[in-house]
Design an enzyme around this catalytic site. Structure first.
Site, PDB file in Angstrom:
ATOM      1  N   GLY A  90      -7.903   9.521  10.189  1.00  0.00           N
ATOM      2  CA  GLY A  90      -8.103   9.636  11.628  1.00  0.00           C
ATOM      3  C   GLY A  90      -9.170  10.619  12.053  1.00  0.00           C
ATOM      4  O   GLY A  90      -9.406  10.794  13.254  1.00  0.00           O
ATOM      5  N   ASN A 136      -8.356   1.893  10.461  1.00  0.00           N
ATOM      6  CA  ASN A 136      -7.520   1.617  11.626  1.00  0.00           C
ATOM      7  C   ASN A 136      -8.058   2.361  12.839  1.00  0.00           C
ATOM      8  O   ASN A 136      -8.527   1.761  13.810  1.00  0.00           O
ATOM      9  CB  ASN A 136      -6.072   1.994  11.343  1.00  0.00           C
ATOM     10  CG  ASN A 136      -5.103   1.577  12.438  1.00  0.00           C
ATOM     11  OD1 ASN A 136      -3.911   1.761  12.312  1.00  0.00           O
ATOM     12  ND2 ASN A 136      -5.570   0.994  13.533  1.00  0.00           N
ATOM     13  N   THR A 137      -8.039   3.696  12.786  1.00  0.00           N
ATOM     14  CA  THR A 137      -8.438   4.500  13.936  1.00  0.00           C
ATOM     15  C   THR A 137      -9.858   4.201  14.390  1.00  0.00           C
ATOM     16  O   THR A 137     -10.134   4.186  15.598  1.00  0.00           O
ATOM     17  CB  THR A 137      -8.303   5.997  13.605  1.00  0.00           C
ATOM     18  OG1 THR A 137      -6.964   6.265  13.176  1.00  0.00           O
ATOM     19  CG2 THR A 137      -8.623   6.856  14.813  1.00  0.00           C
ATOM     20  N   ALA A 148      -9.479   5.824   4.833  1.00  0.00           N
ATOM     21  CA  ALA A 148      -9.374   7.010   5.691  1.00  0.00           C
ATOM     22  C   ALA A 148     -10.719   7.687   5.897  1.00  0.00           C
ATOM     23  O   ALA A 148     -11.505   7.842   4.971  1.00  0.00           O
ATOM     24  CB  ALA A 148      -8.371   8.022   5.153  1.00  0.00           C
ATOM     25  N   GLY A 149     -10.954   8.076   7.151  1.00  0.00           N
ATOM     26  CA  GLY A 149     -12.109   8.886   7.493  1.00  0.00           C
ATOM     27  C   GLY A 149     -13.288   8.152   8.084  1.00  0.00           C
ATOM     28  O   GLY A 149     -14.206   8.784   8.607  1.00  0.00           O
ATOM     29  N   LYS A 154       0.853  -1.187   0.000  1.00  0.00           N
ATOM     30  CA  LYS A 154       0.000   0.000   0.000  1.00  0.00           C
ATOM     31  C   LYS A 154       0.890   1.238   0.000  1.00  0.00           C
ATOM     32  O   LYS A 154       1.684   1.444   0.914  1.00  0.00           O
ATOM     33  CB  LYS A 154      -0.917   0.014   1.221  1.00  0.00           C
ATOM     34  CG  LYS A 154      -1.827   1.241   1.246  1.00  0.00           C
ATOM     35  CD  LYS A 154      -2.435   1.469   2.606  1.00  0.00           C
ATOM     36  CE  LYS A 154      -3.098   2.841   2.635  1.00  0.00           C
ATOM     37  NZ  LYS A 154      -3.465   3.242   4.006  1.00  0.00           N
TER      38      LYS A 154
END
Length: 265
Positions: free
Chosen positions: A164, A212-213, A190-191, A103
Site C-alpha cells: 500500500g 490492489n491499492t 506490493a508497493g 496466496k
C-alpha cells in the site's frame, strides 16, 4: 504479445501477467469494472475481509466475479501466524469446493505489513503437505525465496516495497537475483504505485505483477486498471526484445558519418 508467451502457474497457463486484488473499491460493481479494464485472469481475495459465501445474508463477491470467468486466488491478508493462515486457507478450500491455488501471506507487523518469514516458511510446508498450491508473499531475500521454492511453493512473490505504500521498486538488484535463481514464477507483490512501476518490474524479468491499492486507490480506478494492463504488456515486450546496453558515451552514432555534404568554402 503472442499467445505462446503465457504465464504458467501450477500447470495452468494465463494470457495476462497482471494479477489484481479485490479490496478497497467502492463496491463490487466497481471491482468488476476494474478487473475487466485490467484484463486480469487471476483475482486475489482476502478471505477474512471479503464475503465469498461465509455470510449468506450479505452480498457475495462471487456474484460479480464468478469462478467460471476468473481464477480466484484466496489470500490470508490479516493473518499474523502460520496457524491462522492455514486455518483461513482451509476455510477457503471448503467454500470454493476444493480450490487449491492460494496466496499465502503471514504478516509480522500491523504498521508496515512486512512478512514474518519464519511463520511464512512454517505455513508453506504445512499447506504444501496438505495439497495446496501455494503462491507466497515474501521478502526480497534471495535465500528465503530459494527456501520457499525448496518447500514446494509454486510461485514466489517478493515485495517491491511496503504494501500500500506506492513507493515502487526499491531494490531491483535483489529482484534480479531472485529471478535468475528461480525455477518457479517470480511476481512482484506490493508497493506498485503507478504504471511505470509495473513496467519496470516486467522489464527486470518478473513473470507478473500483483496489485490492489495502486488501482483501487487511484482517482480513476478503471482508467488506472487499463494503464496497468498496458504497462505490464509493454514491460514484458521490452524484456523479451532486449534493451540496449547502458553506455556513458555512444560507441556508434545513430546518425550517418559517411556521405556528408561538405560545407562550401
Amino acid at each position: 504479445m503472442t499467445t505462446e508467451d503465457t504465464l504458467t502457474i501450477a500447470g495452468r497457463s494465463y494470457q495476462s501477467r497482471l494479477l489484481v486484488g479485490t479490496g478497497k473499491y467502492q463496491d463490487f460493481a466497481q471491482t468488476r469494472a476494474a478487473l475487466d479494464a485490467s484484463g486480469t485472469q487471476i483475482v486475489t481475495v482476502a478471505i477474512r475481509r471479503t464475503n465469498i459465501g461465509q455470510n449468506p445474508d450479505e452480498p457475495s463477491l462471487l456474484d460479480f466475479v464468478p469462478p467460471s470467468q476468473f481464477t480466484l486466488l484466496p489470500n490470508t491478508a490479516g493473518c499474523y501466524s502460520a496457524d491462522d493462515a492455514v486455518r483461513t486457507l482451509r476455510l477457503a478450500r471448503e467454500l470454493l469446493d476444493g480450490h487449491d491455488l492460494v496466496k499465502l501471506e503471514v504478516l509480522g507487523d500491523p504498521q508496515n505489513l512486512f512478512p514474518n518469514m519464519p511463520e511464512t516458511l512454517k505455513a508453506t510446508k504445512t499447506l504444501v503437505d496438505e495439497g495446496f498450491k501455494v503462491m507466497v508473499y515474501c521478502t526480497d531475500d534471495p535465500i528465503q525465496c530459494r527456501m520457499l521454492e525448496d518447500l514446494g511453493a509454486v510461485a514466489v512473490m517478493p515485495l517491491a516495497s511496503l504494501i500500500g505504500s506506492g513507493m515502487g521498486i526499491l531494490n531491483p538488484w535483489n529482484l534480479r537475483l531472485i529471478i535468475d535463481q528461480s525455477s518457479v514464477p517470480v511476481l512482484v507483490d506490493a508497493g506498485v504505485g503507478t504504471a511505470s512501476d509495473a513496467a519496470i518490474a516486467m522489464e527486470l524479468g518478473c513473470d507478473g505483477v500483483l496489485m490492489n491499492t495502486a488501482i483501487a486507490g487511484a482517482r480513476d480506478p478503471i482508467l488506472m486498471a487499463s494503464a496497468m494492463r498496458k504497462a505490464v504488456e509493454g514491460g514484458r515486450e521490452a524484456y523479451l526484445a532486449g534493451r540496449v546496453p547502458r553506455k556513458l558515451y555512444s560507441a556508434a552514432p545513430s546518425s550517418p558519418t559517411e556521405g556528408l555534404i561538405a560545407a562550401a568554402k
